[in-house]
Design an enzyme around this catalytic site. Structure first.
Site, PDB file in Angstrom:
ATOM      1  N   ARG A   1      -2.345   3.834  -5.995  1.00  0.00           N
ATOM      2  CA  ARG A   1      -3.092   4.289  -4.816  1.00  0.00           C
ATOM      3  C   ARG A   1      -4.350   5.013  -5.284  1.00  0.00           C
ATOM      4  O   ARG A   1      -4.340   6.221  -5.491  1.00  0.00           O
ATOM      5  CB  ARG A   1      -2.228   5.242  -3.986  1.00  0.00           C
TER       6      ARG A   1
ATOM      7  N   ARG B   1      -4.855  -0.906  -5.949  1.00  0.00           N
ATOM      8  CA  ARG B   1      -5.296  -1.016  -4.556  1.00  0.00           C
ATOM      9  C   ARG B   1      -6.645  -0.330  -4.418  1.00  0.00           C
ATOM     10  O   ARG B   1      -6.819   0.802  -4.876  1.00  0.00           O
ATOM     11  CB  ARG B   1      -4.278  -0.348  -3.632  1.00  0.00           C
TER      12      ARG B   1
ATOM     13  N   GLU C   1      -0.013  -5.316   6.140  1.00  0.00           N
ATOM     14  CA  GLU C   1       0.526  -4.076   6.707  1.00  0.00           C
ATOM     15  C   GLU C   1       0.184  -3.907   8.182  1.00  0.00           C
ATOM     16  O   GLU C   1       0.346  -2.818   8.745  1.00  0.00           O
ATOM     17  CB  GLU C   1       0.125  -2.847   5.877  1.00  0.00           C
TER      18      GLU C   1
ATOM     19  N   ASN D   1       5.362   0.597   5.007  1.00  0.00           N
ATOM     20  CA  ASN D   1       5.138   1.925   5.603  1.00  0.00           C
ATOM     21  C   ASN D   1       4.206   1.807   6.800  1.00  0.00           C
ATOM     22  O   ASN D   1       4.438   2.386   7.857  1.00  0.00           O
ATOM     23  CB  ASN D   1       4.509   2.885   4.589  1.00  0.00           C
ATOM     24  N   ASP D   2       3.137   1.058   6.624  1.00  0.00           N
ATOM     25  CA  ASP D   2       2.207   0.871   7.738  1.00  0.00           C
ATOM     26  C   ASP D   2       2.670  -0.219   8.688  1.00  0.00           C
ATOM     27  O   ASP D   2       2.492  -0.103   9.899  1.00  0.00           O
ATOM     28  CB  ASP D   2       0.803   0.547   7.208  1.00  0.00           C
TER      29      ASP D   2
ATOM     30  N   ARG E   1       3.664   7.301  11.492  1.00  0.00           N
ATOM     31  CA  ARG E   1       4.531   7.534  10.331  1.00  0.00           C
ATOM     32  C   ARG E   1       4.506   8.979   9.866  1.00  0.00           C
ATOM     33  O   ARG E   1       5.353   9.394   9.078  1.00  0.00           O
ATOM     34  CB  ARG E   1       4.147   6.597   9.186  1.00  0.00           C
TER      35      ARG E   1
ATOM     36  N   CYS F   1       5.828  -3.147  -1.285  1.00  0.00           N
ATOM     37  CA  CYS F   1       5.561  -1.872  -1.971  1.00  0.00           C
ATOM     38  C   CYS F   1       5.757  -0.674  -1.040  1.00  0.00           C
ATOM     39  O   CYS F   1       5.421   0.443  -1.403  1.00  0.00           O
ATOM     40  CB  CYS F   1       4.156  -1.865  -2.569  1.00  0.00           C
TER      41      CYS F   1
HETATM   42  C1  PEP Z   1       2.400   0.861   2.927  1.00  0.00           C
HETATM   43  O1  PEP Z   1       1.702   1.004   3.926  1.00  0.00           O
HETATM   44  O2  PEP Z   1       3.563   0.430   2.958  1.00  0.00           O
HETATM   45  C2  PEP Z   1       1.891   1.230   1.600  1.00  0.00           C
HETATM   46  C3  PEP Z   1       2.544   0.916   0.523  1.00  0.00           C
HETATM   47  O3  PEP Z   1       0.752   1.931   1.522  1.00  0.00           O
HETATM   48  P1  PEP Z   1       0.599   3.483   1.907  1.00  0.00           P
HETATM   49  O4  PEP Z   1       1.971   4.070   2.015  1.00  0.00           O
HETATM   50  O5  PEP Z   1      -0.207   4.082   0.821  1.00  0.00           O
HETATM   51  O6  PEP Z   1      -0.121   3.394   3.198  1.00  0.00           O
HETATM   52 MG    MG Z   2      -0.392   1.355   3.813  1.00  0.00          MG
END
Ligand code: PEP
Ligand code: MG
Length: 593
Positions: free
Chosen positions: A301, A337, A436, A459-460, A470, A507
């Site tokens: 990141r 990324r 995402e 996550n997104d 989130r 991820c």
């Molecule tokens: C996600 O969105 O799943 C991701 C891996 O990126 P971040 O958590 O940094 O938004």
């Molecule tokens: Mg993300």
């Protein structure tokens, strides 16, 4: 009686300890008017205190550089600069000389004014800055008022402690000895707070967003911090204690077996290998990730090179960071990324506008494509690092093919410049996208034509699919990656990637959840990337089931009408291979009773 407080996970791991309530508050500043002949001396006292605090923070910074690396130490720079800032210094001096206020009062007033100005925004980066300011206030005011600076974790020898406070600061966190301070729990803060970044680097489990934890505990109680699901358990009953002790013993066992586990392959019982890579926020974490058996980096990141900094890291500095990763994982994938700024990660120098809905706003690839002065040096630095390993470029929050096409054009231009300058790079790198958003998942077939790989950011994807923020601890139970709408998108993206012959990985945090890993492997996703502390645990899980059983369970999960039905199919399919009891109670595993 057991008290269970739920917030958000900020740093992995489980900790048992005795609670210490952090009292890091601004002291009462008494009103004192100076006689004219005291003014000069008071100005001098202010400068002296400022120099003392600056020296102290510089020592802390030095310690951070030694313990974690120079990049991590830069988190302290904005605070140090603030002590020199004319806005702070000149106006404080003016209040002393013109209004005859004591140095403590003048400084206190000036800081309140600045905080008031910044508070009008809900931007988390600014909130972090306010937190930095408060830290300075505590230090400088204690000094000026002749009070001892509080230090809760040094007060005594003894067993492990868990610090519970309203919030923490980088300067407090970096001084913690992870053998003594084993867990952190705060009312405020987010995963991206500067101190949380340091807690992760130090390997101290942490939970944030607990709202009123610091007012709920008295101090000295026994407590458990579960940095995996974001929970603080105070005065745990024997059942909770046993569940967590069991799990901790297992985790510790794995820590001890680390060297051995790290050499084992991540392979299912029926022989299907899974590329298990690490998610990193800072380059210094590469060593730990490697020790924990990462087969490369699945997500670096890069925005953490920027947050907390006053200025953009230059191309050379970025190149060193990316090259370090490539050299730490020879012959393995290193997925970098591009800056995912915006959302909950704002750099101070970008002057990002306050937005009503930052997660739906100017974020990630949108920022980069608008700010080419920011983006081009990053692309150049990544390209230069391709000379040192299997570097892959990952674009966050892509919705449209045009975004990928535009980045390819920019990369082409930068490659031509590097060639003209005689700077080495390899053009064999891959360019992929983070899937995402539902738009990207639904349009995956088109995007696959322009991408060399997909990485699914659950996550997104979960937040955008379910319209659940989130970062909102109140909604944590609704934030469910096992919702049928999410599972169907995962299936669709995996199918499209397979048909297009490109790699698909996951991820997001879901990959580190035993049921999540089981489902993803069942959907034929054969690359997972997880926070490095969870690598051994996830590897154990992968080694404990058959991919064929995972496929059967995934097929059933795809036909399941509700989230709990999905979870049920997975629990049933995974059978008794993995003890799930320690994960129960949150969305992470809403185990059927
Ligand atoms: C996600 O969105 O799943 C991701 C891996 O990126 P971040 O958590 O940094 O938004
Ligand atoms: Mg993300």
């Amino acid at each position: 009686m057991t008290k269970i407080l739920d917030g958000l996970p900020a740093s992995e791991g489980i900790a048992f300890g005795s609670v210490r309530v952090l009292d890091w508050s601004i002291p009462h500043v008494p009103r004192r008017v100076l006689a004219p002949d005291q003014v000069e001396g008071e100005v001098e006292r202010f400068h002296e205190a400022r120099r003392d605090v600056s020296e102290h923070l510089n020592r802390i910074r030095q310690e951070a550089a030694e313990r974690l690396g120079e990049m991590e130490a830069r988190i302290f720079d904005p605070q140090l600069l603030m002590l020199e800032d004319i806005e702070v210094v000149d106006d404080t001096v003016r209040y002393i000389t013109e209004h005859h206020l004591s140095a403590a009062q003048a400084f206190h007033w000036r800081m309140l004014e600045l905080q008031q100005q910044w508070r009008t925004t809900a931007n988390p980066m600014v909130l972090d800055r306010l937190n930095d300011v408060e830290d300075l206030q505590v230090r400088l005011l204690h000094k000026l008022l002749g009070l001892p600076v509080p230090h809760v974790w040094e007060e005594e020898d003894g067993g492990p402690i868990i610090i519970v406070g309203r919030n923490l600061t980088p300067s407090l966190t970096i001084q913690m000895d992870p053998d003594r301070v084993v867990g952190l729990a705060t009312d405020l803060g987010t995963r991206t707070s500067h101190w949380a970044i340091l807690a992760r680097s130090l390997g101290i489990p942490a939970v944030v967003g607990l709202v009123k934890a610091s007012r709920t505990v008295a101090g000295a109680e026994e407590a458990i911090v579960d940095g995996r699901i974001g929970r603080l358990i105070v005065d745990p009953d024997p059942r909770d204690r046993n569940v967590y002790e069991d799990r901790k013993v297992r985790l510790q066992g794995w820590e001890e077996e680390l060297a051995q586990i790290s050499r084992l392959d991540a392979i299912t019982l029926d022989g299907h290998p899974v590329a298990l890579r690490a998610n990193l926020d800072l380059p210094g974490e590469a060593v730990k990730a490697s020790e924990h058996g990462a087969e490369g980096v699945g997500l670096f990141r890069t925005e953490f090179l920027v947050v907390g900094r006053r200025a953009m890291p230059g191309e050379a500095e970025q190149y060193e960071a990316y090259r370090h990763l490539a050299e730490s994982f020879p012959n393995q994938a290193v997925v970098i990324r591009t800056f995912d700024l915006g959302g909950d990660k704002f750099p101070m120098f970008l002057n990002m506008p306050a937005e009503e809905n930052p997660f739906l706003g100017w974020r990630a690839i949108r920022v980069c494509l608008d700010e080419l002065d920011l983006f081009r040096p990053q692309l150049r630095a990544i390209l230069r690092a391709t000379a040192h390993g299997d570097i892959r470029i990952l674009l966050p929050l892509v919705n449209d093919v045009e975004e990928v096409v535009r980045v390819r054009e920019l990369l082409g231009e930068e490659e031509a410049k590097l060639k003209a300058d005689g700077i080495p790079f390899s053009s064999a790198y891959k360019l992929g996208i983070l899937v995402e958003t539902p738009a990207a998942a639904l349009d995956a077939a088109e995007l696959a034509r322009h991408s060399d790989f997909f990485s699914i950011g659950t996550n997104d994807l979960v937040q955008y699919t379910l319209a659940v923020d989130r970062t909102n601890a109140k909604l944590a139970d609704l934030y469910n990656p096992f919702h049928p709408a999410v599972v169907r998108q995962l299936h669709q993206v995996a199918r499209v990637a397979r048909a297009a012959g490109i790699e698909v990985s996951v991820c997001g945090e879901m990959a580190a959840n035993p049921l999540g890993a089981f489902l993803l492997v069942g959907l034929d996703i054969r690359a997972l990337s997880v926070a490095w502390p969870t690598l051994p645990e996830v590897k154990k899980v992968i080694r404990s089931f058959r991919a064929e059983d995972a496929r059967t369970a995934a097929r059933k999960a795809l036909a399941a009408p509700t989230s709990s039905d999905v979870t049920h199919c997975l629990v049933e399919g995974l059978g008794s291979a993995v003890d799930l009891s320690a994960f129960s109670g949150r969305w992470s595993l809403s185990l059927p009773s």
